[in-house]
Scaffold this motif. Sequence first.
Motif, PDB file in Angstrom:
ATOM      1  N   MET A   1       8.692   7.704   1.180  1.00 54.09           N
ATOM      2  CA  MET A   1       8.736   6.613   2.151  1.00 54.09           C
ATOM      3  C   MET A   1       9.984   5.801   1.919  1.00 54.09           C
ATOM      4  O   MET A   1      10.301   5.441   0.787  1.00 54.09           O
ATOM      5  CB  MET A   1       7.504   5.727   2.026  1.00 54.09           C
ATOM      6  N   CYS A   2      10.734   5.485   2.952  1.00 57.42           N
ATOM      7  CA  CYS A   2      11.990   4.778   2.827  1.00 57.42           C
ATOM      8  C   CYS A   2      11.793   3.302   3.120  1.00 57.42           C
ATOM      9  O   CYS A   2      10.995   2.926   3.951  1.00 57.42           O
ATOM     10  CB  CYS A   2      13.021   5.334   3.817  1.00 57.42           C
ATOM     11  N   SER A   3      12.569   2.464   2.423  1.00 59.74           N
ATOM     12  CA  SER A   3      12.548   1.045   2.711  1.00 59.74           C
ATOM     13  C   SER A   3      13.888   0.447   2.381  1.00 59.74           C
ATOM     14  O   SER A   3      14.593   0.931   1.494  1.00 59.74           O
ATOM     15  CB  SER A   3      11.448   0.331   1.913  1.00 59.74           C
ATOM     16  N   PRO A   4      14.296  -0.627   3.119  1.00 56.66           N
ATOM     17  CA  PRO A   4      15.557  -1.270   2.804  1.00 56.66           C
ATOM     18  C   PRO A   4      15.534  -1.845   1.393  1.00 56.66           C
ATOM     19  O   PRO A   4      14.507  -2.322   0.918  1.00 56.66           O
ATOM     20  CB  PRO A   4      15.638  -2.392   3.855  1.00 56.66           C
ATOM     21  N   ASP A   5      16.662  -1.804   0.711  1.00 56.94           N
ATOM     22  CA  ASP A   5      16.793  -2.355  -0.626  1.00 56.94           C
ATOM     23  C   ASP A   5      17.310  -3.779  -0.512  1.00 56.94           C
ATOM     24  O   ASP A   5      18.465  -3.996  -0.135  1.00 56.94           O
ATOM     25  CB  ASP A   5      17.775  -1.502  -1.439  1.00 56.94           C
TER      26      ASP A   5
ATOM     27  N   ARG B   1       4.613  -0.036  -1.662  1.00 53.91           N
ATOM     28  CA  ARG B   1       4.388   1.216  -2.383  1.00 53.91           C
ATOM     29  C   ARG B   1       3.599   2.210  -1.553  1.00 53.91           C
ATOM     30  O   ARG B   1       3.746   3.398  -1.688  1.00 53.91           O
ATOM     31  CB  ARG B   1       3.649   0.942  -3.693  1.00 53.91           C
ATOM     32  N   ARG B   2       2.727   1.708  -0.714  1.00 58.17           N
ATOM     33  CA  ARG B   2       1.952   2.577   0.167  1.00 58.17           C
ATOM     34  C   ARG B   2       1.579   1.767   1.395  1.00 58.17           C
ATOM     35  O   ARG B   2       1.493   0.541   1.331  1.00 58.17           O
ATOM     36  CB  ARG B   2       0.673   3.072  -0.516  1.00 58.17           C
ATOM     37  N   PRO B   3       1.376   2.432   2.547  1.00 59.62           N
ATOM     38  CA  PRO B   3       0.956   1.692   3.722  1.00 59.62           C
ATOM     39  C   PRO B   3      -0.374   0.988   3.480  1.00 59.62           C
ATOM     40  O   PRO B   3      -1.302   1.573   2.945  1.00 59.62           O
ATOM     41  CB  PRO B   3       0.819   2.783   4.789  1.00 59.62           C
ATOM     42  N   ASP B   4      -0.469  -0.274   3.857  1.00 59.58           N
ATOM     43  CA  ASP B   4      -1.686  -1.049   3.661  1.00 59.58           C
ATOM     44  C   ASP B   4      -2.390  -1.275   4.987  1.00 59.58           C
ATOM     45  O   ASP B   4      -1.788  -1.217   6.041  1.00 59.58           O
ATOM     46  CB  ASP B   4      -1.350  -2.407   3.022  1.00 59.58           C
ATOM     47  N   THR B   5      -3.683  -1.532   4.917  1.00 63.51           N
ATOM     48  CA  THR B   5      -4.496  -1.657   6.122  1.00 63.51           C
ATOM     49  C   THR B   5      -4.134  -2.897   6.913  1.00 63.51           C
ATOM     50  O   THR B   5      -3.916  -3.946   6.350  1.00 63.51           O
ATOM     51  CB  THR B   5      -5.975  -1.736   5.741  1.00 63.51           C
TER      52      THR B   5
ATOM     53  N   ARG C   1       7.775   8.548   6.830  1.00 61.57           N
ATOM     54  CA  ARG C   1       7.054   7.335   6.449  1.00 61.57           C
ATOM     55  C   ARG C   1       8.077   6.292   6.008  1.00 61.57           C
ATOM     56  O   ARG C   1       8.902   6.554   5.127  1.00 61.57           O
ATOM     57  CB  ARG C   1       6.058   7.623   5.333  1.00 61.57           C
ATOM     58  N   LEU C   2       8.015   5.115   6.616  1.00 63.44           N
ATOM     59  CA  LEU C   2       8.979   4.050   6.372  1.00 63.44           C
ATOM     60  C   LEU C   2       8.260   2.765   6.002  1.00 63.44           C
ATOM     61  O   LEU C   2       7.087   2.589   6.316  1.00 63.44           O
ATOM     62  CB  LEU C   2       9.829   3.784   7.620  1.00 63.44           C
ATOM     63  N   ALA C   3       8.983   1.859   5.363  1.00 63.03           N
ATOM     64  CA  ALA C   3       8.466   0.523   5.078  1.00 63.03           C
ATOM     65  C   ALA C   3       9.298  -0.491   5.843  1.00 63.03           C
ATOM     66  O   ALA C   3      10.517  -0.550   5.685  1.00 63.03           O
ATOM     67  CB  ALA C   3       8.522   0.229   3.586  1.00 63.03           C
ATOM     68  N   GLY C   4       8.629  -1.292   6.670  1.00 64.09           N
ATOM     69  CA  GLY C   4       9.320  -2.297   7.461  1.00 64.09           C
ATOM     70  C   GLY C   4       9.662  -3.538   6.679  1.00 64.09           C
ATOM     71  O   GLY C   4      10.434  -4.376   7.149  1.00 64.09           O
ATOM     72  N   THR C   5       9.091  -3.706   5.488  1.00 60.67           N
ATOM     73  CA  THR C   5       9.446  -4.793   4.583  1.00 60.67           C
ATOM     74  C   THR C   5       9.600  -4.212   3.192  1.00 60.67           C
ATOM     75  O   THR C   5       8.950  -3.212   2.862  1.00 60.67           O
ATOM     76  CB  THR C   5       8.375  -5.906   4.556  1.00 60.67           C
TER      77      THR C   5
ATOM     78  N   LEU D   1       5.164   3.362  10.075  1.00 57.31           N
ATOM     79  CA  LEU D   1       5.908   2.201   9.614  1.00 57.31           C
ATOM     80  C   LEU D   1       4.943   1.209   8.985  1.00 57.31           C
ATOM     81  O   LEU D   1       4.117   0.610   9.672  1.00 57.31           O
ATOM     82  CB  LEU D   1       6.652   1.554  10.784  1.00 57.31           C
ATOM     83  N   ALA D   2       5.023   1.044   7.666  1.00 48.68           N
ATOM     84  CA  ALA D   2       4.169   0.105   6.949  1.00 48.68           C
ATOM     85  C   ALA D   2       4.881  -1.230   6.799  1.00 48.68           C
ATOM     86  O   ALA D   2       6.087  -1.344   7.025  1.00 48.68           O
ATOM     87  CB  ALA D   2       3.823   0.671   5.575  1.00 48.68           C
ATOM     88  N   ALA D   3       4.136  -2.265   6.385  1.00 50.94           N
ATOM     89  CA  ALA D   3       4.725  -3.581   6.143  1.00 50.94           C
ATOM     90  C   ALA D   3       3.804  -4.387   5.239  1.00 50.94           C
ATOM     91  O   ALA D   3       2.592  -4.167   5.207  1.00 50.94           O
ATOM     92  CB  ALA D   3       4.972  -4.325   7.454  1.00 50.94           C
TER      93      ALA D   3
END
Length: 221
Positions: A1-5, A199-203, A191-195, A145-147
Motif C-alpha cells: 500500500m502506498c502513502s505520501p511520506d 498501516r492497514r485500511p480502517d473501517t 491499495r493506497l493511503a490518503g493520509t 484508498l484508506a485514510a
Amino acid sequence: MCSPDPARSSDPVDDRRMLLAPVLRDLARAGAAPVVLIDGPSGAGKSTLADALVAAWPRPVRPTLVRLDDIYPGWQGLDAAIAHLTGGVLIPRKLGRPGTWQRYDWDRGEPAEWHLVDPARPLIVEGCGTLAAAHAPLSDIRVWLAADDVVRKQRALDRDGETFRSHWDQWEADWDAYRDREQPERQATIRLAGTPGIRRPDTPPGIGPGASAGSPIAGLS
C-alpha cells in the motif's frame, strides 16, 4: 500500500502525484478503454483522486467520470447504488453496450434524470461500494484508498456538515455490512493511503451528495 511520506512532501500536489503514480503505471498496461474503480471510506479522498486522475489522463480519449454520490438513493442507499452500478453500467459495458445511471436529487429527495455511459470511452467510477466482489471481472483497475479515521471523519463533516452527522451511524452500519460481505480491499489491484501513517485500511462511515457527471439522456427522467 502506498502513502505520501510527510518527511519528504507537505505539498498536496506532490501527494496527489504520488498516489496517482501506480494508477498511471497500470493504465499504461491496460486496454484502450479501461474501467477504473475507486473505493474506500468516506473522507479518504476518492473524489479528489478521481479528479486528479481525469486531469492527468494520459490518453487522447478522455474518461467518463461517474460518482456514486450522485446515485445513492438517499442515506440508506448504499446497496441500491451498488446494484444500480452493476446492472445499469458495468454489465452492459462489458457486453459492449451503453450503460445508464439515474441521478438522485438530494435536495428534492427523489430520482432525477438519467445519464448515458459510452462504452467506447474509458470509465472511472468513484465512491463507497465500487469494489463489490461482482465488479472485479467487470473492471480493469481497482483502487482502495484508506485514510486515518480522525482525518477522514473531519473531512466528511466539513464537506456535508450537520446533515451528514445525523446520518453517520446509519451509514457506518451499512458500510460495515458491505465491507464484511464484499471484502472490497481484497478486490483491489492497487491499495493506497490518503493520509500518512496508515498501516492497514480502517473501517469507515459516511458520504453525501456530490456533483453530477456524464451525459444526460434526453427524454428520460
